[in-house]
Design a protein around this motif. Structure first.
Motif, PDB file in Angstrom:
ATOM      1  N   VAL A   4       0.837  -1.203   0.000  1.00 20.36           N
ATOM      2  CA  VAL A   4       0.000   0.000   0.000  1.00 20.36           C
ATOM      3  C   VAL A   4       0.869   1.249   0.000  1.00 20.36           C
ATOM      4  N   GLN A   5       1.897   1.259   0.832  1.00 18.98           N
ATOM      5  CA  GLN A   5       2.795   2.420   0.889  1.00 18.98           C
ATOM      6  C   GLN A   5       3.496   2.624  -0.442  1.00 18.98           C
ATOM      7  N   GLN A   6       3.955   1.549  -1.046  1.00 20.53           N
ATOM      8  CA  GLN A   6       4.657   1.663  -2.320  1.00 20.53           C
ATOM      9  C   GLN A   6       3.710   2.100  -3.435  1.00 20.53           C
ATOM     10  N   THR A   7       2.482   1.626  -3.400  1.00 22.90           N
ATOM     11  CA  THR A   7       1.501   2.032  -4.394  1.00 22.90           C
ATOM     12  C   THR A   7       1.220   3.527  -4.273  1.00 22.90           C
ATOM     13  N   ASP A   8       1.079   4.003  -3.041  1.00 21.72           N
ATOM     14  CA  ASP A   8       0.864   5.436  -2.825  1.00 21.72           C
ATOM     15  C   ASP A   8       2.060   6.243  -3.317  1.00 21.72           C
ATOM     16  N   ALA A   9       3.260   5.747  -3.034  1.00 22.77           N
ATOM     17  CA  ALA A   9       4.467   6.450  -3.475  1.00 22.77           C
ATOM     18  C   ALA A   9       4.551   6.490  -5.000  1.00 22.77           C
ATOM     19  N   ILE A  10       4.208   5.396  -5.643  1.00 22.73           N
ATOM     20  CA  ILE A  10       4.219   5.348  -7.111  1.00 22.73           C
ATOM     21  C   ILE A  10       3.223   6.346  -7.680  1.00 22.73           C
ATOM     22  N   GLU A  11       2.030   6.383  -7.110  1.00 21.29           N
ATOM     23  CA  GLU A  11       1.009   7.315  -7.604  1.00 21.29           C
ATOM     24  C   GLU A  11       1.462   8.757  -7.424  1.00 21.29           C
ATOM     25  N   GLN A  12       2.054   9.052  -6.288  1.00 17.07           N
ATOM     26  CA  GLN A  12       2.555  10.407  -6.044  1.00 17.07           C
ATOM     27  C   GLN A  12       3.654  10.759  -7.052  1.00 17.07           C
ATOM     28  N   LEU A  13       4.547   9.828  -7.316  1.00 14.54           N
ATOM     29  CA  LEU A  13       5.607  10.075  -8.289  1.00 14.54           C
ATOM     30  C   LEU A  13       5.055  10.276  -9.696  1.00 14.54           C
ATOM     31  N   ARG A  14       3.999   9.548 -10.033  1.00 10.38           N
ATOM     32  CA  ARG A  14       3.361   9.739 -11.343  1.00 10.38           C
ATOM     33  C   ARG A  14       2.781  11.144 -11.462  1.00 10.38           C
TER      34      ARG A  14
ATOM     35  N   GLU B 250       3.950  14.024 -14.056  1.00 11.47           N
ATOM     36  CA  GLU B 250       3.022  14.714 -14.965  1.00 11.47           C
ATOM     37  C   GLU B 250       3.140  16.229 -14.788  1.00 11.47           C
ATOM     38  N   SER B 251       3.227  16.667 -13.551  1.00  7.28           N
ATOM     39  CA  SER B 251       3.376  18.101 -13.288  1.00  7.28           C
ATOM     40  C   SER B 251       4.678  18.635 -13.872  1.00  7.28           C
ATOM     41  N   LEU B 252       5.732  17.852 -13.733  1.00  9.30           N
ATOM     42  CA  LEU B 252       7.014  18.282 -14.282  1.00  9.30           C
ATOM     43  C   LEU B 252       6.992  18.325 -15.805  1.00  9.30           C
ATOM     44  N   LYS B 253       6.294  17.388 -16.419  1.00  8.41           N
ATOM     45  CA  LYS B 253       6.164  17.410 -17.880  1.00  8.41           C
ATOM     46  C   LYS B 253       5.459  18.688 -18.330  1.00  8.41           C
ATOM     47  N   ILE B 254       4.379  19.024 -17.641  1.00  7.06           N
ATOM     48  CA  ILE B 254       3.613  20.220 -18.002  1.00  7.06           C
ATOM     49  C   ILE B 254       4.465  21.470 -17.775  1.00  7.06           C
ATOM     50  N   ALA B 255       5.130  21.533 -16.631  1.00  9.74           N
ATOM     51  CA  ALA B 255       5.976  22.693 -16.336  1.00  9.74           C
ATOM     52  C   ALA B 255       7.097  22.809 -17.360  1.00  9.74           C
ATOM     53  N   ASN B 256       7.678  21.699 -17.736  1.00  8.66           N
ATOM     54  CA  ASN B 256       8.751  21.696 -18.727  1.00  8.66           C
ATOM     55  C   ASN B 256       8.241  22.191 -20.070  1.00  8.66           C
ATOM     56  N   SER B 257       7.053  21.770 -20.426  1.00  6.25           N
ATOM     57  CA  SER B 257       6.462  22.205 -21.690  1.00  6.25           C
ATOM     58  C   SER B 257       6.156  23.695 -21.665  1.00  6.25           C
ATOM     59  N   LEU B 258       5.649  24.163 -20.530  1.00  8.03           N
ATOM     60  CA  LEU B 258       5.318  25.589 -20.414  1.00  8.03           C
ATOM     61  C   LEU B 258       6.575  26.456 -20.464  1.00  8.03           C
ATOM     62  N   LEU B 259       7.693  25.877 -20.070  1.00  9.14           N
ATOM     63  CA  LEU B 259       8.939  26.624 -20.094  1.00  9.14           C
ATOM     64  C   LEU B 259       9.588  26.635 -21.479  1.00  9.14           C
ATOM     65  N   GLY B 260       8.939  25.990 -22.435  1.00 10.92           N
ATOM     66  CA  GLY B 260       9.439  26.083 -23.797  1.00 10.92           C
ATOM     67  C   GLY B 260       9.932  24.791 -24.403  1.00 10.92           C
ATOM     68  N   SER B 261       9.893  23.703 -23.677  1.00  8.04           N
ATOM     69  CA  SER B 261      10.346  22.436 -24.231  1.00  8.04           C
ATOM     70  C   SER B 261       9.327  21.922 -25.239  1.00  8.04           C
ATOM     71  N   ASP B 262       9.795  21.390 -26.336  1.00 10.22           N
ATOM     72  CA  ASP B 262       8.904  20.865 -27.375  1.00 10.22           C
ATOM     73  C   ASP B 262       8.480  19.423 -27.100  1.00 10.22           C
ATOM     74  N   ASP B 263       9.066  18.797 -26.114  1.00  6.14           N
ATOM     75  CA  ASP B 263       8.824  17.372 -25.877  1.00  6.14           C
ATOM     76  C   ASP B 263       7.380  17.052 -25.503  1.00  6.14           C
ATOM     77  N   PHE B 264       6.781  17.850 -24.669  1.00  2.00           N
ATOM     78  CA  PHE B 264       5.461  17.519 -24.142  1.00  2.00           C
ATOM     79  C   PHE B 264       4.420  18.592 -24.459  1.00  2.00           C
ATOM     80  N   LYS B 265       4.632  19.351 -25.518  1.00  3.42           N
ATOM     81  CA  LYS B 265       3.708  20.438 -25.837  1.00  3.42           C
ATOM     82  C   LYS B 265       2.308  19.914 -26.131  1.00  3.42           C
ATOM     83  N   ARG B 266       2.216  18.857 -26.887  1.00  5.29           N
ATOM     84  CA  ARG B 266       0.905  18.322 -27.256  1.00  5.29           C
ATOM     85  C   ARG B 266       0.130  17.911 -26.003  1.00  5.29           C
TER      86      ARG B 266
END
Length: 96
Positions: free
Chosen positions: A44-54, A58-74
């Motif tokens: 249960v603890q590991q599942t929660d940790a995995i979900e939090q990391l996911r 996702e937040s980092l992908k969005i932030a990276n895209s907003l900062l100008g990266s073309d990788d996750f713009k779509r």
């Protein structure tokens, strides 16, 4: 009579051995049940940790895209459009 006494003694020894074995197996069973519960808690603890990391990923992908990266713009555009649709729906609900 001596033979009967020997048979009774042998049976008594076997009963004692079986009782000891049953006690040992009962203790082993309790130990295994405790271990199972501990493992389930870890899962249960590991599942929660995995979900939090996911979510963080996702937040980092969005932030990276907003900062100008073309990788996750779509993906970011789709997420922003989804949020805008939700906001529009809420505004429509409030205006009714």
């Amino acid at each position: 009579m001596s033979e009967l006494s020997e048979v009774a003694f042998a049976i008594q020894q076997k009963v004692i051995a079986l009782t000891n074995k049953m006690q040992a197996l009962t203790e082993k069973n309790e130990s295994l049940l405790t271990e199972i519960q501990e493992n389930q808690d870890v899962i249960v603890q590991q599942t929660d940790a995995i979900e939090q990391l996911r979510r963080e990923n996702e937040s980092l992908k969005i932030a990276n895209s907003l900062l100008g990266s073309d990788d996750f713009k779509r993906e970011t555009k789709l997420k922003i459009n989804s949020i805008i649709r939700e906001i529009d729906y809420c505004i429509d609900q409030l205006s009714e």
